[in-house]
Design a protein around this motif. Structure first.
Motif, short mmCIF file in Angstrom:
data_model
loop_
_atom_site.label_atom_id
_atom_site.label_comp_id
_atom_site.label_asym_id
_atom_site.label_seq_id
_atom_site.Cartn_x
_atom_site.Cartn_y
_atom_site.Cartn_z
N UNK A 190 -1.98 -31.88 -37.92
CA UNK A 190 -3.07 -32.69 -37.39
C UNK A 190 -3.28 -32.52 -35.89
N UNK A 191 -2.39 -31.77 -35.24
CA UNK A 191 -2.58 -31.42 -33.83
C UNK A 191 -3.25 -30.03 -33.76
N UNK A 192 -3.63 -29.61 -32.54
CA UNK A 192 -4.35 -28.33 -32.39
C UNK A 192 -3.41 -27.16 -32.65
N UNK A 193 -3.86 -26.23 -33.48
CA UNK A 193 -3.09 -25.01 -33.78
C UNK A 193 -3.26 -24.02 -32.63
N UNK A 194 -2.13 -23.44 -32.16
CA UNK A 194 -2.21 -22.41 -31.11
C UNK A 194 -1.28 -21.26 -31.47
N UNK B 148 -10.35 -20.72 -25.02
CA UNK B 148 -9.95 -22.13 -25.11
C UNK B 148 -8.46 -22.22 -25.49
N UNK B 149 -7.72 -23.00 -24.70
CA UNK B 149 -6.28 -23.18 -24.88
C UNK B 149 -5.98 -24.66 -25.12
N UNK B 150 -4.77 -24.96 -25.60
CA UNK B 150 -4.37 -26.37 -25.75
C UNK B 150 -2.92 -26.50 -25.31
N UNK C 243 0.36 -29.72 -24.44
CA UNK C 243 0.77 -31.13 -24.38
C UNK C 243 0.70 -31.81 -25.74
N UNK C 244 0.59 -33.13 -25.72
CA UNK C 244 0.71 -33.92 -26.95
C UNK C 244 -0.42 -33.69 -27.95
N UNK C 245 -1.48 -32.98 -27.53
CA UNK C 245 -2.58 -32.70 -28.46
C UNK C 245 -2.32 -31.40 -29.25
N UNK C 246 -1.30 -30.65 -28.82
CA UNK C 246 -1.06 -29.31 -29.39
C UNK C 246 0.20 -29.27 -30.26
N UNK C 247 0.18 -28.38 -31.23
CA UNK C 247 1.35 -28.15 -32.07
C UNK C 247 2.39 -27.30 -31.34
N UNK C 248 3.63 -27.36 -31.86
CA UNK C 248 4.68 -26.42 -31.48
C UNK C 248 5.10 -25.68 -32.74
N UNK C 249 6.03 -24.72 -32.56
CA UNK C 249 6.63 -24.04 -33.71
C UNK C 249 8.08 -24.49 -33.80
N UNK C 250 8.50 -24.99 -34.97
CA UNK C 250 9.87 -25.48 -35.13
C UNK C 250 10.76 -24.33 -35.58
N UNK D 33 13.85 -24.23 -36.58
CA UNK D 33 14.73 -24.43 -37.75
C UNK D 33 13.89 -24.43 -39.02
N UNK D 34 12.76 -25.13 -38.98
CA UNK D 34 11.89 -25.22 -40.16
C UNK D 34 11.01 -23.98 -40.34
N UNK D 35 10.87 -23.20 -39.26
CA UNK D 35 10.03 -21.97 -39.29
C UNK D 35 8.57 -22.27 -39.65
N UNK D 36 8.07 -23.37 -39.10
CA UNK D 36 6.65 -23.68 -39.33
C UNK D 36 6.15 -24.58 -38.21
N UNK D 37 4.81 -24.77 -38.14
CA UNK D 37 4.26 -25.64 -37.09
C UNK D 37 4.82 -27.06 -37.18
N UNK D 38 4.96 -27.68 -36.00
CA UNK D 38 5.60 -28.98 -35.90
C UNK D 38 4.98 -29.69 -34.71
N UNK D 39 4.93 -31.00 -34.76
CA UNK D 39 4.35 -31.75 -33.64
C UNK D 39 5.45 -32.53 -32.94
N UNK D 40 5.71 -32.20 -31.69
CA UNK D 40 6.77 -32.87 -30.91
C UNK D 40 6.17 -33.36 -29.59
#
Length: 443
Positions: free
Chosen positions: A261-265, A276-278, A280-287, A289-296
């Motif tokens: 639900x956060x911005x994919x980058x 266009x870049x994103x 901070x808290x509006x953007x996803x990260x990559x986890x 351990x889980x090997x997938x997008x994550x929101x932190x």
């Protein structure tokens, strides 16, 4: 005209992107629009201003607008970007102070619009005396509210709820902490929650777990919290029931969101739209351990993402390497640190996972003043791969979590942990470090 970078949002991610881009490419025109009246501050410090440990909000500011201007970055507070046309690369800005709307243009755009508090769907949240804690303005409002208050309820026992419970107690308030799940810090395993509950209660916080809040009662001003377990009379209520990424502008202009639900980058913080870049808290990260997008949504992550975006925009090679979900916070005398997955989360994710939970000490047993310290390790059966861990301590001993975080970043195992050459001296560690004791048990 030179190339123009416009940053939407001027707190951690946005301020970092603006400063880094300008440093790396001084020829860039850099403009930041921030909807609120504050820029470049450490929101993580807000609970400590509420407690009185930090004397005033201004101390949380990393760089003032004047300092940014000296660097060549134009900061416009009280300016809200209300519309973006990615085809024409133009934006519409509303100046809240002047009450006027104007147009601007960009070559590069960074969306750093942050996150906003989740208001739970219970009756009465719109009344006076009900607060959230997300921005400096929230902090100002709460500081004013604390002056006459005697009793507070906090809804939610995550990081913010726990930190503010301590702050309110330090201000002399009676505090009731209300949590729907069966323990404080509900995203982690139960042993850590039990230690926390004991510590909170020792310091006079009433902890109600497994309770459902039905309504906030009052006649325009909150007077009581009605729950499944009874009624709590209050002067103020803090809603600490979570946040969600503030993606309204991004969605309106056609920026793609990811599964969280956060911005994919990508690793360079680029979105699906050219230029266009994103960050901070509006953007996803990559986890990792889980090997997938994550929101932190944490301040250090926002800063790293902002720096990465700024570097890439300035034409330099940079990538954001992702997260393993490391966090630490203070609850009275306890420091609680976690990284990676709890056992519960690991099992939910389909890992064949196990855990060990041990009690040791932060110094040699004979060293005066050494204190208990607890370690949890979560690992994969068969491979021994580390999946997560927690360290609970009285003081800085909890920073041992960083060794576990480093191993998680590299896909390390229990054996790798056992092989580490960790620091030892009686004031700081037993001869077998608590991490190594836990690793031996896990093996």
């Amino acid at each position: 005209m030179g190339e123009r970078l416009v940053v939407v949002g001027g707190v951690a991610g946005g301020a970092s992107a603006a400063a880094k881009a300008k440093r790396e490419n001084p020829d860039l025109e850099v403009v930041v629009y921030e909807r609120s009246g504050w820029v470049s501050y450490g929101a993580c410090g807000l609970p400590y201003v509420l407690s009185g440990e930090i004397p005033r909000l201004e101390k949380l500011v990393a760089r003032t607008p004047e300092e940014f201007r000296k660097q060549g970055v134009e900061i416009h507070a009280h300016h809200e970007v209300v519309d973006v046309d990615p085809e024409l690369r133009t934006l519409t800005v509303f100046d809240h102070k002047e009450g006027r709307t104007f147009q601007d243009r960009y070559d590069h755009l960074v969306l750093a619009t942050g996150a906003r508090p989740l208001i739970p769907p219970i009756p009465g949240t719109e009344q006076r005396g009900v607060y959230t804690l997300r921005s400096m303005e929230d902090g100002e409002a709460l500081l004013r509210a604390l002056e006459g208050a005697k009793r507070a309820a906090i809804l939610g026992a995550g990081y913010i709820g726990l930190e503010v419970a301590e702050a309110f107690r330090k201000r002399g308030l009676e505090v009731t902490l209300l949590e729907l799940k069966d323990r404080p810090l509900p995203h982690w395993d139960g042993e850590v929650g039990s230690l926390l509950k004991e510590e909170l209660e020792r310091h006079g916080v009433e902890v109600w777990t497994g309770v459902r809040v039905k309504a906030l009662r009052g006649q325009g001003r909150v007077e009581a919290v009605e729950t499944s377990e009874g009624v709590v009379p209050v002067d103020l209520v803090l809603l600490a029931t979570g946040i969600k990424p503030n993606t309204l502008l991004a969605q309106a202009m056609g920026v793609a969101l990811g599964p969280t639900g956060a911005i994919a980058t990508d690793e360079g913080m680029r979105t699906n739209l050219e230029g266009v870049y994103a960050a901070g808290d509006v953007a996803e990260s990559f986890h990792r351990v889980l090997k997938r997008p994550y929101w932190l949504p944490l301040g250090d992550v926002a800063n790293k993402q902002g720096r990465t975006a700024g570097s890439v925009i300035a034409g330099k090679e940079a990538r954001f390497a992702g997260v393993v979900g490391t966090a630490i916070f203070k609850a009275f005398g306890l420091a609680v640190a976690t990284t990676g997955l709890s056992l519960e989360a690991a099992l939910e994710e389909g890992f064949q996972a196990r855990k060990v939970f041990i009690q040791s000490r932060d110094g040699a047993h004979y060293y005066p003043g050494s204190q208990p310290l607890w370690v949890e390790l979560v690992h994969e059966e068969g491979t021994g791969r580390l999946l997560g861990g927690a360290v609970v301590a009285r003081g800085h001993g909890a920073l041992r979590i960083d060794a576990l975080a480093a191993l998680l970043h590299r896909g390390g195992t229990v054996e790798d942990l056992l092989a580490l050459d960790l620091a030892y001296a009686p004031p700081y560690s037993p001869v077998w470090d608590p991490l190594l004791i836990a690793a031996q048990q896990a093996r």
